[in-house]
Scaffold this active site. Structure first.
Site, short mmCIF file in Angstrom:
data_model
loop_
_atom_site.label_atom_id
_atom_site.label_comp_id
_atom_site.label_asym_id
_atom_site.label_seq_id
_atom_site.Cartn_x
_atom_site.Cartn_y
_atom_site.Cartn_z
N GLU A 61 -33.43 -4.26 35.35
CA GLU A 61 -32.52 -5.25 35.87
C GLU A 61 -31.45 -4.57 36.40
O GLU A 61 -30.61 -3.63 35.94
CB GLU A 61 -31.97 -5.90 34.40
CG GLU A 61 -33.26 -6.45 33.64
CD GLU A 61 -32.45 -6.90 32.20
OE1 GLU A 61 -31.32 -7.57 32.23
OE2 GLU A 61 -32.93 -6.77 31.27
N HIS B 262 -32.16 -10.52 35.74
CA HIS B 262 -32.97 -9.85 34.55
C HIS B 262 -34.38 -9.88 34.68
O HIS B 262 -35.23 -10.53 34.15
CB HIS B 262 -32.73 -11.10 33.38
CG HIS B 262 -32.99 -10.43 31.98
ND1 HIS B 262 -34.19 -9.74 31.62
CD2 HIS B 262 -32.20 -10.69 30.94
CE1 HIS B 262 -34.23 -9.64 30.28
NE2 HIS B 262 -32.95 -10.10 29.80
#
Length: 314
Positions: A271, A167
């Site tokens: 991501e 992330h």
């Protein structure tokens, strides 16, 4: 006690949490917290920060740290009964005493190997035995590399299935002057519309409102161009076919207690992920997924993305 290794230092961070500082000869550094197995800082030779970390980030377990590179495992999002993005990002990892050998010496000497295993607590909420090894490394040129190896350590003969994402929060000067290249014309699932499927229409992705999309069958190389700073982040990935692009914009920024009201202007998440088609491992099987981030002057990269010419230093 601080390590004598100039490339790797074990020390205390915010609120006394254990962290590891990686240093490369050119002057690049990275910081990794054992809580979450999370990279929270990556700086260039000028000591300029390259990753976004919220000024309101809460370094207080079990709350996850807002920014850097949280690890989303065993799920991305909140589609299951597990907590949002799974539990890996808010558990305490250990330094791996017996890491797998690195495939080449190109990684350099600035790296740390972390490990997360199932606990009795996890087995109550996700009844699968696993072993998650994470290597965080700086290449001699300062590139930031994360390699994850997840193994099914089951003794009952049962497979398990998971989704995954790095992330990554990139620090940008002004989100309205940022564009992403490499995802044009691809299909994506829009998290703002119940994961309905669409096809990207623009020549490059730019930002003027909230974005939360999962791009599918993406190339192994994606670029994030920060026009104002005239620099480009190049993200290379292996084993991670999807790419999530997220910026909460103003309303959601104000609703998050660990995120500044105006900070959405200075961050963008791109991501490397595996979301659409979950990974299934039989007992003893191992999955590997990795990403490598480099930063270059924008003129070097723009318009020259060719996913067929991607090379990894691993």
């Amino acid at each position: 006690m601080a390590s004598e290794n100039v490339f790797v230092e074990h020390c205390k961070g915010v609120n006394g949490l254990d962290k590891v500082i990686l240093r490369e000869i050119r002057g690049y550094t990275a910081e990794v917290y054992l809580f979450g197995g999370q990279v929270t800082s990556w700086k260039n030779e000028l000591r300029e920060e390259l990753l976004f970390l919220s000024s309101k980030a809460i370094f207080q377990p079990p709350k996850s740290i807002r920014g850097g590179i949280p690890i989303c495992f065993p799920q991305f999002g909140n589609v299951d009964s597990l907590e949002q993005h799974g539990f890996a990002r808010n558990r305490l990892w250990s330094v791996d005493p017996d890491p797998p050998p690195c495939s080449s010496s190109a990684t350099g000497r600035a790296f740390v190997d972390l490990i997360l295993r199932h606990s009795e607590e996890e087995l109550k909420i996700w009844p699968h035995r696993f072993e998650f090894r994470l290597r965080v490394a700086l290449s001699p040129s300062g590139d930031l590399m994360l390699t994850s190896r997840i193994r099914n350590a089951s003794t009952d003969g049962k497979p398990f299935t998971f989704t995954f994402a790095y992330h990554t929060y990139f620090l940008v000067t002004d989100i309205s002057e940022v564009r992403v290249e490499g995802l044009e014309t691809l299909d994506y699932l829009d998290n703002l519309q119940n994961r309905e499927r669409f096809t990207e229409q623009g020549d490059a992705i730019t930002f003027e409102s909230e974005v939360d999309k999962i791009y599918l069958s993406t190339p192994t190389k994606i670029a994030i161009l920060d026009h104002e700073r005239k620099r480009t982040f190049v993200l290379r990935k292996e084993g991670l076919p999807d790419a999530v692009v997220w910026n909460p914009w103003d309303k959601k920024a104000k609703a998050m207690v660990d995120f500044g009201d105006e900070e959405y202007k200075h961050m963008l998440c791109v991501e490397a992920a595996c979301v659409e088609k979950p990974i299934t491992l039989k007992p003893g099987e191992e999955w590997k997924g990795r990403q490598e981030i480099s930063v270059v002057p924008s003129s070097y990269c723009s318009g020259h993305l060719d996913p067929r010419r991607v090379t990894f230093t691993d």
